[in-house]
Structures are given as structure tokens and as C-alpha cells.
Scaffold this motif. Structure first.
Motif, mmCIF file in Angstrom:
data_model
loop_
_atom_site.group_PDB
_atom_site.id
_atom_site.type_symbol
_atom_site.label_atom_id
_atom_site.label_comp_id
_atom_site.label_asym_id
_atom_site.label_seq_id
_atom_site.Cartn_x
_atom_site.Cartn_y
_atom_site.Cartn_z
ATOM 1 N N LYS A 31 0.829 -1.214 0.000
ATOM 2 C CA LYS A 31 0.000 0.000 0.000
ATOM 3 C C LYS A 31 0.860 1.260 0.000
ATOM 4 C CE LYS A 31 -3.955 -2.099 2.398
ATOM 5 N NZ LYS A 31 -4.773 -2.095 3.631
ATOM 6 N N ALA A 32 1.932 1.232 0.776
ATOM 7 C CA ALA A 32 2.810 2.411 0.861
ATOM 8 C C ALA A 32 3.472 2.704 -0.479
ATOM 9 C CB ALA A 32 3.866 2.191 1.937
ATOM 10 N N SER A 33 3.821 1.660 -1.230
ATOM 11 C CA SER A 33 4.483 1.868 -2.520
ATOM 12 C C SER A 33 3.551 2.494 -3.557
ATOM 13 C CB SER A 33 5.033 0.542 -3.050
ATOM 14 O OG SER A 33 3.979 -0.357 -3.359
ATOM 15 N N LYS A 34 2.233 2.421 -3.290
ATOM 16 C CA LYS A 34 1.254 3.003 -4.211
ATOM 17 C C LYS A 34 0.664 4.309 -3.681
ATOM 18 C CE LYS A 34 -0.210 -1.642 -5.633
ATOM 19 N NZ LYS A 34 -1.340 -2.617 -5.612
ATOM 20 N N ALA A 35 1.170 4.774 -2.543
ATOM 21 C CA ALA A 35 0.602 5.953 -1.894
ATOM 22 C C ALA A 35 0.841 7.229 -2.712
ATOM 23 C CB ALA A 35 1.191 6.113 -0.496
ATOM 24 N N LYS A 36 0.100 8.270 -2.365
ATOM 25 C CA LYS A 36 0.260 9.568 -3.020
ATOM 26 C C LYS A 36 0.993 10.550 -2.115
ATOM 27 C CE LYS A 36 -2.187 8.038 -6.445
ATOM 28 N NZ LYS A 36 -1.496 7.609 -7.694
ATOM 29 N N HIS A 37 1.563 10.038 -1.025
ATOM 30 C CA HIS A 37 2.313 10.872 -0.078
ATOM 31 C C HIS A 37 3.808 10.599 -0.268
ATOM 32 C CE1 HIS A 37 3.926 12.390 3.744
ATOM 33 N NE2 HIS A 37 2.831 13.143 3.798
ATOM 34 N N ASN A 38 4.576 11.641 -0.559
ATOM 35 C CA ASN A 38 5.960 11.424 -0.988
ATOM 36 C C ASN A 38 6.835 10.762 0.067
ATOM 37 O OD1 ASN A 38 6.031 13.773 0.614
ATOM 38 N ND2 ASN A 38 7.680 14.701 -0.588
ATOM 39 N N ARG A 39 6.699 11.166 1.321
ATOM 40 C CA ARG A 39 7.577 10.582 2.336
ATOM 41 C C ARG A 39 7.219 9.130 2.640
ATOM 42 N NH1 ARG A 39 7.210 12.429 7.028
ATOM 43 N NH2 ARG A 39 5.515 13.946 6.833
ATOM 44 N N LEU A 40 5.954 8.792 2.508
ATOM 45 C CA LEU A 40 5.537 7.403 2.708
ATOM 46 C C LEU A 40 6.077 6.518 1.579
ATOM 47 C CD1 LEU A 40 3.964 5.340 4.332
ATOM 48 C CD2 LEU A 40 1.868 6.067 3.141
ATOM 49 N N VAL A 41 6.005 7.003 0.358
ATOM 50 C CA VAL A 41 6.563 6.252 -0.771
ATOM 51 C C VAL A 41 8.080 6.130 -0.626
ATOM 52 C CG1 VAL A 41 6.934 6.264 -3.263
ATOM 53 C CG2 VAL A 41 4.703 6.891 -2.335
ATOM 54 N N ALA A 42 8.716 7.207 -0.190
ATOM 55 C CA ALA A 42 10.170 7.171 0.014
ATOM 56 C C ALA A 42 10.551 6.112 1.039
ATOM 57 C CB ALA A 42 10.676 8.545 0.453
ATOM 58 N N LYS A 43 9.762 6.009 2.112
ATOM 59 C CA LYS A 43 10.013 4.983 3.129
ATOM 60 C C LYS A 43 9.862 3.585 2.539
ATOM 61 C CE LYS A 43 10.939 4.926 6.771
ATOM 62 N NZ LYS A 43 12.242 4.604 7.413
ATOM 63 N N ALA A 44 8.832 3.391 1.738
ATOM 64 C CA ALA A 44 8.625 2.088 1.099
ATOM 65 C C ALA A 44 9.798 1.738 0.189
ATOM 66 C CB ALA A 44 7.326 2.105 0.295
ATOM 67 N N ALA A 45 10.269 2.716 -0.565
ATOM 68 C CA ALA A 45 11.396 2.480 -1.466
ATOM 69 C C ALA A 45 12.654 2.093 -0.693
ATOM 70 C CB ALA A 45 11.650 3.717 -2.312
ATOM 71 N N LYS A 46 12.912 2.794 0.392
ATOM 72 C CA LYS A 46 14.108 2.507 1.190
ATOM 73 C C LYS A 46 14.055 1.110 1.798
ATOM 74 C CE LYS A 46 15.111 7.351 2.255
ATOM 75 N NZ LYS A 46 15.101 8.410 3.300
ATOM 76 N N ILE A 47 12.869 0.682 2.235
ATOM 77 C CA ILE A 47 12.722 -0.668 2.782
ATOM 78 C C ILE A 47 12.978 -1.707 1.684
ATOM 79 C CG2 ILE A 47 11.051 -2.322 3.710
ATOM 80 C CD1 ILE A 47 9.806 0.012 5.271
ATOM 81 N N CYS A 48 12.473 -1.459 0.497
ATOM 82 C CA CYS A 48 12.702 -2.379 -0.627
ATOM 83 C C CYS A 48 14.194 -2.503 -0.930
ATOM 84 C CB CYS A 48 11.954 -1.899 -1.863
ATOM 85 S SG CYS A 48 10.158 -2.076 -1.745
ATOM 86 N N GLY A 49 14.904 -1.376 -0.884
ATOM 87 C CA GLY A 49 16.342 -1.420 -1.113
ATOM 88 C C GLY A 49 17.068 -2.144 -0.008
#
Length: 321
Positions: A31-49
Motif C-alpha cells: 500500500k505504501a508503494s502506491k501511496a500519493k504521499h511522498n515521504r511514505l513512498v520514500a520509506k517504502a522504497a528505502k525498505i525495498c532497497g
């Protein structure tokens, strides 16, 4: 039940353990990776990395497109930077995506003007293109070498060092020959040249030990000093022996001291016996990283005592005690 704020969702993700099977955690991450909130998406990306999750790359790339089209939703480029960084760290191949990243610009108002917050997006895009099997992607990186932002040009230099050694050497030399108003970028070129092709680059970099630009001299000397070979040390010694003065002399002595070889130490100790006060002072200051070596310390105490100059003794105590 009240809906969680983006900050609370970020805190949720921070508190989850993704090292083990965690169905609930992956639902939140999806859900976070599809969010429209930039910091939430950034957090999801960092976890994926961090956990090498590549199953969320498609929604993350879609999020990049969303924030690219709506830059006001991603002030500071937090999401776009995190996404492109994660894709690179996961060795994801997608030339078109990285080209979009390397061309991304986002000017935001600041006091007295505006600032481009997408510089790091372009830098990570350049690194991403080094993964490409298409050799022509290097031309996209080459364009970044002429970016208006110094940090972007620096990013291009670092990306070039990831290319095949001969190709990297060619492009880095060309950048040095072309020049840059920011001396630090030229210094990074020197450093990367010595790193990727020391055997072929030492003489090229040494050619700048007597350059008119004092900063170029310093960066060239420090780059050569990182090479442990006797030839690298000899290039520095020869330039100093040719009568270097002032700041050039200071930079060369510092570089020789940083070579950290016995030959470099013996050379400077010998120079100390016959140097003028200014050069002797520079040698004492440059060798102070040996201050915890009792054998070298005793040798320095003896040589400073024989030099018999109160000013030098004062400098020794300031830098060695």
C-alpha cells in the motif's frame, strides 16, 4: 476506527521486521508503494532497497511518474530520489526510466530565487545507466558532465568511474582537459583516474602538480598519494626536488607524508635535516599522524633538537603532543 496519518504509517513500517515472513508487513508495504504521499513512498522504497524486495518495483516506478507529473506533491524530490536510488541498488535494468531520472529537474522557490531539488535524482539516474548493456547510454551521462549544478557534474564523474576502465579513463581525462569552475570536481576526476587506471593515469595526473590553479595542484598531489607504488612516490618527490615553493611545496609534502610508506618517511626525515624553516615546519606538521609511534617520535625529537630553532620546537609540541 480513525485513519492513520502518513507519519503514523511511516512509523508502522519502521517498527516492522521484514527479515522473516511477515504477511501483514508486506500488505502495508504494498500500500505504501502506491501511496500519493511522498515521504511514505520514500520509506517504502528505502525498505525495498534494504531488504532486496523487487516485487514492488512496478508500483514504485508508477509512483515516480506520478510525482514527476505533480512535482508539488514531492517537494524536495524525496520520493523520486529514494525510488531511483532503490532501483539502482537492486541492479534493476531500465534505460528509459534512468534517462527520465537523469533529465529530471525541479526548481523550487527559496529566499532570493530558486533551487533545483532534483540534482540527486539525476545523479542516481546516471549511476543507473552504468548498469545498461547498451554502450550508447554513456552519452546520457556525458550530458550530465555539463549540468549547471556542480553536484550533478560531480555525480556524473562518479558514475563514469563505474564504467569499463578504458572508457572511464577516456571520459575522465576529457573532463580534466575540458576543465571545470569547481576545482573539487577536477579533484574527483584525479581521484577516480588513479583508482580505475593507476598504471596509465599517474603521469597524466602528475602533469598537474605544477598547474597555475593551486587547488588543482593539491588535488593532484593527494590523488597520487593514494597510490602505494614507488613510482607514485617518486613523481611527488621529483616535483618537490625541482624547487617547489609556497603552497605547491606544502601540498607536495603533505601528499608524500600521506603515502605512509617507509620510503616516504625516510625521504621527509632527510629533507628535514637540510630544509629551510618554512619547509621544515611543514614537514613536522605533515608527519604528525605518526605521533603515537614511539620509534618515529624519538627520531623526530632528535631531528628537531638538532635543527635548533625555537619556532620549530614550538610547532613540534603543538602538533605532536
Amino acid at each position: 476506527m480513525a485513519r492513520l496519518t502518513p507519519d503514523q504509517k511511516i512509523e508502522q513500517l519502521d517498527n516492522l521486521d521484514f527479515n522473516s515472513e511477515n504477511v501483514y508487513g508486506h500488505e502495508l508495504l504494498a500500500k505504501a508503494s502506491k501511496a500519493k504521499h511522498n515521504r511514505l513512498v520514500a520509506k517504502a522504497a528505502k525498505i525495498c532497497g534494504q531488504y532486496y524486495f523487487d516485487q514492488y518495483l512496478k508500483p514504485l516506478k508508477a509512483a515516480f511518474s506520478y510525482f514527476e507529473e505533480k512535482p508539488d506533491k514531492d517537494k524536495g524530490c524525496f520520493a523520486k530520489k529514494a525510488i531511483v536510488q532503490t532501483l539502482f541498488e537492486l541492479d534493476h535494468l531500465d534505460d528509459d526510466f534512468y534517462i527520465r531520472a537523469i533529465q529530471c529537474r525541479q526548481h523550487e522557490p527559496v529566499w532570493g530565487g530558486s533551487v533545483d531539488t532534483a540534482v540527486e535524482v539525476r545523479c542516481w539516474g546516471a549511476l543507473g545507466l552504468t548498469l545498461s548493456p547498451n554502450s550508447r547510454m554513456v552519452f546520457q551521462i556525458l550530458n550530465l558532465l555539463h549540468d549547471a549544478e556542480p553536484q550533478a557534474r560531480l555525480g556524473a564523474v562518479k558514475a563514469m568511474s563505474c564504467l569499463a576502465s578504458a572508457q572511464a579513463e577516456l571520459l575522465l581525462r576529457e573532463k580534466v582537459l575540458d576543465g571545470d569552475e569547481d576545482a573539487y570536481i577536477i579533484g574527483e576526476c584525479f581521484y577516480q583516474l588513479i583508482t580505475v587506471e593507476p598504471d596509465y593515469s599517474l603521469e597524466f595526473v602528475a602533469g598537474y602538480l605544477q598547474h597555475d590553479n593551486e587547488e588543482w595542484v593539491e588535488y593532484a598531489a593527494l590523488a597520487i598519494a593514494q597510490c602505494p607504488s614507488e613510482y607514485a612516490l617518486r613523481l611527488l618527490q621529483q616535483t618537490l626536488d625541482q624547487g617547489a615553493l609556497g603552497q605547491q611545496q606544502k601540498h607536495l609534502i603533505k601528499a608524500i607524508a600521506l603515502h605512509r610508506s617507509k620510503a616516504a618517511l625516510d625521504y621527509l626525515l632527510l629533507q628535514l635535516e637540510q630544509a629551510g624553516l618554512q619547509q621544515a615546519t611543514t614537514i613536522v606538521m605533515a608527519l604528525n599522524h605518526y605521533r603515537n609511534n614511539n620509534e618515529i617520535r624519538e627520531a623526530m625529537v632528535e631531528k628537531v633538537k638538532l635543527y635548533n630553532k625555537p619556532q620549530l620546537e614550538k610547532t613540534f609540541h603543538e602538533y605532536w603532543d
